[in-house]
Write a protein that holds these residues in place. Structure first.
Motif, PDB file in Angstrom:
ATOM      1  N   UNK A 124       0.890  -1.140  -0.417  1.00 25.38           N
ATOM      2  CA  UNK A 124       0.137  -0.187   0.033  1.00 25.38           C
ATOM      3  C   UNK A 124       0.972   1.444  -0.188  1.00 25.38           C
ATOM      4  N   UNK A 125       0.586   1.819  -0.526  1.00 25.62           N
ATOM      5  CA  UNK A 125       1.435   3.201  -0.503  1.00 25.62           C
ATOM      6  C   UNK A 125       0.822   4.274   0.803  1.00 25.62           C
ATOM      7  N   UNK A 126       1.746   4.869   1.233  1.00 28.06           N
ATOM      8  CA  UNK A 126       1.816   5.595   3.097  1.00 28.06           C
ATOM      9  C   UNK A 126       0.815   6.437   2.864  1.00 28.06           C
ATOM     10  N   UNK A 127      -0.391   6.253   3.761  1.00 26.83           N
ATOM     11  CA  UNK A 127      -1.112   7.521   4.234  1.00 26.83           C
ATOM     12  C   UNK A 127      -1.225   8.642   4.092  1.00 26.83           C
ATOM     13  N   UNK A 128      -0.031   8.463   4.821  1.00 25.45           N
ATOM     14  CA  UNK A 128       0.785   9.869   5.186  1.00 25.45           C
ATOM     15  C   UNK A 128       2.470  10.503   4.988  1.00 25.45           C
ATOM     16  N   UNK A 129       2.646  10.921   4.687  1.00 17.63           N
ATOM     17  CA  UNK A 129       3.825  11.296   4.145  1.00 17.63           C
ATOM     18  C   UNK A 129       4.295  12.476   3.924  1.00 17.63           C
ATOM     19  N   UNK A 130       6.132  13.370   4.864  1.00 16.16           N
ATOM     20  CA  UNK A 130       6.062  14.319   4.470  1.00 16.16           C
ATOM     21  C   UNK A 130       7.115  14.833   3.060  1.00 16.16           C
ATOM     22  N   UNK A 131       6.519  15.355   3.099  1.00 14.54           N
ATOM     23  CA  UNK A 131       7.687  15.648   1.229  1.00 14.54           C
ATOM     24  C   UNK A 131       9.033  16.059   0.776  1.00 14.54           C
ATOM     25  N   UNK A 132       9.890  15.244   0.543  1.00 14.53           N
ATOM     26  CA  UNK A 132      10.894  15.171   0.296  1.00 14.53           C
ATOM     27  C   UNK A 132      11.455  16.277  -0.530  1.00 14.53           C
ATOM     28  N   UNK A 133      10.804  16.757  -1.263  1.00 15.40           N
ATOM     29  CA  UNK A 133      11.045  18.170  -1.760  1.00 15.40           C
ATOM     30  C   UNK A 133      12.539  18.051  -3.366  1.00 15.40           C
ATOM     31  N   UNK A 134      12.552  16.351  -3.201  1.00 13.28           N
ATOM     32  CA  UNK A 134      13.564  16.175  -4.316  1.00 13.28           C
ATOM     33  C   UNK A 134      13.157  14.562  -4.990  1.00 13.28           C
ATOM     34  N   UNK A 135      13.614  14.627  -6.110  1.00  8.21           N
ATOM     35  CA  UNK A 135      13.748  13.116  -6.809  1.00  8.21           C
ATOM     36  C   UNK A 135      14.771  12.412  -6.036  1.00  8.21           C
ATOM     37  N   UNK A 136      13.947  10.622  -5.732  1.00  9.26           N
ATOM     38  CA  UNK A 136      15.027   9.752  -5.040  1.00  9.26           C
ATOM     39  C   UNK A 136      16.020  10.037  -5.461  1.00  9.26           C
ATOM     40  N   UNK A 137      16.931   9.290  -4.199  1.00  7.61           N
ATOM     41  CA  UNK A 137      18.500   8.739  -4.517  1.00  7.61           C
ATOM     42  C   UNK A 137      18.308   7.501  -4.818  1.00  7.61           C
ATOM     43  N   UNK A 138      18.301   6.979  -5.827  1.00  3.46           N
ATOM     44  CA  UNK A 138      18.682   5.306  -6.330  1.00  3.46           C
ATOM     45  C   UNK A 138      19.150   4.926  -7.084  1.00  3.46           C
ATOM     46  N   UNK A 139      19.702   3.394  -6.901  1.00  9.29           N
ATOM     47  CA  UNK A 139      20.273   3.000  -7.565  1.00  9.29           C
ATOM     48  C   UNK A 139      19.924   1.865  -7.878  1.00  9.29           C
ATOM     49  N   UNK A 140      20.186   1.533  -9.810  1.00  9.44           N
ATOM     50  CA  UNK A 140      21.046   2.007  -9.733  1.00  9.44           C
ATOM     51  C   UNK A 140      19.735   3.521 -10.624  1.00  9.44           C
ATOM     52  N   UNK A 141      20.341   4.673 -11.014  1.00 12.75           N
ATOM     53  CA  UNK A 141      19.621   6.053 -11.363  1.00 12.75           C
ATOM     54  C   UNK A 141      18.761   5.770 -12.709  1.00 12.75           C
ATOM     55  N   UNK A 142      17.729   5.164 -12.372  1.00  8.19           N
ATOM     56  CA  UNK A 142      16.802   5.746 -13.570  1.00  8.19           C
ATOM     57  C   UNK A 142      15.780   6.968 -13.676  1.00  8.19           C
ATOM     58  N   UNK A 143      16.292   7.687 -12.646  1.00 12.63           N
ATOM     59  CA  UNK A 143      15.151   8.869 -12.852  1.00 12.63           C
ATOM     60  C   UNK A 143      15.267   9.133 -14.632  1.00 12.63           C
ATOM     61  N   UNK A 144      13.951   9.833 -14.880  1.00  5.43           N
ATOM     62  CA  UNK A 144      14.756  10.647 -16.078  1.00  5.43           C
ATOM     63  C   UNK A 144      14.904   9.920 -17.307  1.00  5.43           C
ATOM     64  N   UNK A 145      15.555   8.990 -17.582  1.00  3.46           N
ATOM     65  CA  UNK A 145      16.058   7.964 -18.726  1.00  3.46           C
ATOM     66  C   UNK A 145      14.842   7.637 -19.509  1.00  3.46           C
ATOM     67  N   UNK A 146      15.725   7.335 -20.885  1.00  2.33           N
ATOM     68  CA  UNK A 146      15.096   7.023 -21.847  1.00  2.33           C
ATOM     69  C   UNK A 146      15.679   5.203 -22.469  1.00  2.33           C
ATOM     70  N   UNK A 147      14.704   4.018 -22.193  1.00  2.00           N
ATOM     71  CA  UNK A 147      14.435   3.037 -22.514  1.00  2.00           C
ATOM     72  C   UNK A 147      13.824   2.289 -23.432  1.00  2.00           C
ATOM     73  N   UNK A 148      14.809   1.147 -23.928  1.00  2.00           N
ATOM     74  CA  UNK A 148      14.503   0.566 -25.585  1.00  2.00           C
ATOM     75  C   UNK A 148      12.659   0.007 -25.237  1.00  2.00           C
ATOM     76  N   UNK A 149      12.454  -0.377 -25.955  1.00  2.00           N
ATOM     77  CA  UNK A 149      11.196  -1.003 -25.876  1.00  2.00           C
ATOM     78  C   UNK A 149      10.620  -2.516 -25.398  1.00  2.00           C
ATOM     79  N   UNK A 150      11.909  -3.287 -25.216  1.00  2.00           N
ATOM     80  CA  UNK A 150      12.040  -4.494 -25.069  1.00  2.00           C
ATOM     81  C   UNK A 150      13.508  -4.687 -23.666  1.00  2.00           C
ATOM     82  N   UNK A 151      13.585  -4.158 -23.568  1.00  2.00           N
ATOM     83  CA  UNK A 151      14.298  -3.865 -21.994  1.00  2.00           C
ATOM     84  C   UNK A 151      14.122  -4.685 -20.768  1.00  2.00           C
ATOM     85  N   UNK A 152      14.709  -5.140 -20.301  1.00  2.00           N
ATOM     86  CA  UNK A 152      14.127  -5.904 -18.538  1.00  2.00           C
ATOM     87  C   UNK A 152      14.155  -4.905 -17.670  1.00  2.00           C
ATOM     88  N   UNK A 153      13.131  -5.791 -16.717  1.00  2.00           N
ATOM     89  CA  UNK A 153      12.783  -4.952 -15.755  1.00  2.00           C
ATOM     90  C   UNK A 153      13.936  -3.941 -15.110  1.00  2.00           C
TER      91      UNK A 153
END
Length: 498
Positions: free
Chosen positions: A28-57
């Motif tokens: 479930x999505x959290x019912x309440x959360x504090x706004x972080x005000x930024x994109x998440x720091x994730x690894x690998x960095x898949x924020x705002x990338x362009x990927x093929x239509x047949x790529x793995x998850x």
């Protein structure tokens, strides 16, 4: 009756457990959360990338280990959404991911991420993942090797499906020399991205070049009386049973302070052409005053491109002059009927701007050339300033009119990018990059739309921690439109033949 009730109870219990397991990846999505005000720091960095239509998850995790839970909601352009989260990781089942890709092809899916740290949920800014209409080749291959300086142990050439996480060993250096002197395997190469015509080298124990010719296996010694060495860096002619190689006398030097750590350079190098049908080696150029390396054919087979520099002044004191080795990009015309090369033409004068070129590749449509460029030398994978660059193919060689594209969304700022190559449709550029930690080279892929290279994304893995736990570098990544058909056992038999 009691036995029947017992069986129904057991079946019911397993049904409940299965239901809970199946739903655990859709939290479930959290019912309440504090706004972080930024994109998440994730690894690998898949924020705002362009990927093929047949790529793995594109599985990812929150980079900050202080997070103990993560929930991500993926929404397709048609408004359908699903949530995922396992600890601080986001793992998307392959079948569901294929549905997400299909619904988003040519458009953009949106990803929202929540992370729980110190008992508090944070809501990050959403980001998009664009799905190109263009597909990518079904497979890639690479050499897996420790980023060692002097010695190595186990290494393998592996192939990986890009639409799934399946990886298989093509060959490894223990199969035919277990308990014997070390063996090196390298320089896997394919004709037109297909595996019916391919090769790789085996060095030291049972040494030779393993060639697959129309599916038939053989081992060849490419060292001839008139060559510097056996063949090294290869490039298949696109239509003929010909392979261009460099021949090299290579040396290695270690730094104690320099952040580049390692230098690999040639005391001598040259270009040769190998005729597979005739088992004949001819020297393309026999100029002892020059170093020539990294041959690559144009897609029509009419030009052979390569990197070259003057060698005389450097050879006299290589330890102090290695930074003066600055390679330019050249080409020679080639007549298929006569098997003759034309005169050397300077295509790009990198040295005039205090740079050096290595590993050129011409796009499948013949319009562009990509290469790795650093401030010196030809083995840029150890040089922090090395980046992938792009130029247009000249109608006639005119180095004064070359326009260099920097590809800022493909390259990192502080670490090496090298081994660039094109997909078979020319829509994707792949390279080896050390941007994750400065030590291990890993596979990054960028969409090229004909005008620019988009933000590069790291090769997806079933577990986002896979690459950080796999203490291997990905060396010489190559695209393939099909898997290698021969087994390790078949290669072993040929390798062990005299």
């Amino acid at each position: 009756m009691r036995k029947l009730s017992y069986k129904l109870s057991v079946i019911g219990l397993f049904s409940i457990l299965f239901f809970l397991t199946a739903c655990s990846s859709h939290p479930d999505v959290p019912s309440s959360a504090k706004n972080a005000g930024a994109q998440p720091g994730i690894y690998p960095d898949y924020c705002d990338v362009t990927v093929p239509c047949n790529i793995a998850p594109l599985n990812f995790m929150l980079s900050d280990e202080a997070f103990d839970e993560c929930v991500a909601r993926v929404t397709t352009p048609d408004g359908n959404s699903q949530t995922y989260g396992e600890g601080r990781k986001v793992i998307i089942p392959e079948d569901e991911w294929q549905e997400i890709l299909s619904a988003s092809r040519g458009k953009e899916m949106m990803v929202e991420v929540w992370g729980k740290k110190n008992g508090e949920w944070l809501a990050f800014n959403k980001f998009g993942i664009s799905v190109a209409k263009d597909s990518i080749d079904g497979y890639i291959s690479y050499r897996l090797i420790e980023p060692s300086y002097l010695i190595y142990d186990y290494m393998e050439i592996a192939q990986r499906s890009l639409s799934s996480f399946e990886e298989r060993t093509i060959f490894n250096n223990k199969v035919s020399c277990e308990g014997q002197k070390a063996q090196c395997i390298n320089c896997h190469s394919y004709q037109n991205y297909r595996t019916d015509n391919m090769l790789f080298h085996v060095r030291v124990t049972n040494g030779g070049t393993i060639i697959v010719n129309d599916g038939n296996l053989s081992k060849v010694d490419l060292k001839r009386d008139n060559t510097i060495s056996p063949g090294v860096y290869p490039s298949w002619h696109p239509t003929e049973k010909l392979v261009a190689f460099s021949t090299n006398t290579t040396r290695q030097m270690m730094h104690t302070v320099n952040k580049n750590k390692t230098e690999v350079f040639d005391l001598a190098s040259d270009l040769i052409l190998y005729d597979i049908a005739k088992d004949e080696v001819s020297v393309v150029s026999d100029d002892t005053t020059r170093l020539e390396v990294f041959p690559t054919w144009s897609p029509d087979g009419k030009f052979l491109y390569y990197c070259s520099t003057l060698s005389d002044s450097v050879k006299r004191n290589i330890k102090s002059n290695y930074k003066n080795l600055k390679y330019n990009l050249y080409r020679r015309s080639f007549d298929v009927k006569t098997r003759q090369f034309g005169d050397e033409e300077l295509v790009y004068d990198a040295a005039s701007s205090n740079h050096s070129v290595s590993l050129p590749r011409v796009s499948p449509d013949g319009r562009h050339i990509i290469f790795a460029q650093g401030s010196y030398g030809c083995f840029n994978i150890w040089h922090h300033d090395a980046d992938v660059k792009l130029i247009d193919v000249p109608v006639t060689a005119n180095p004064s009119s070359v326009n260099i594209e920097d590809l800022p969304l493909l390259n990192s700022k502080d670490f090496a990018e090298s081994y660039p190559t094109w997909s078979s449709n020319g829509k994707w550029i792949m390279c080896a990059s050390r941007r994750d930690d400065g030590n291990y080279s890993r596979v990054y892929i960028s969409y090229y739309d004909g005008k620019k290279a988009h933000k590069a994304f790291e090769l997806p893995q079933s577990d986002p921690e896979h690459n950080t736990r796999r203490l291997k570098s990905y060396n010489r990544p190559e695209f393939m439109v099909e898997p290698v058909k021969h087994t390790i056992g078949e290669f072993k038999y040929i390798v062990e033949k005299e």
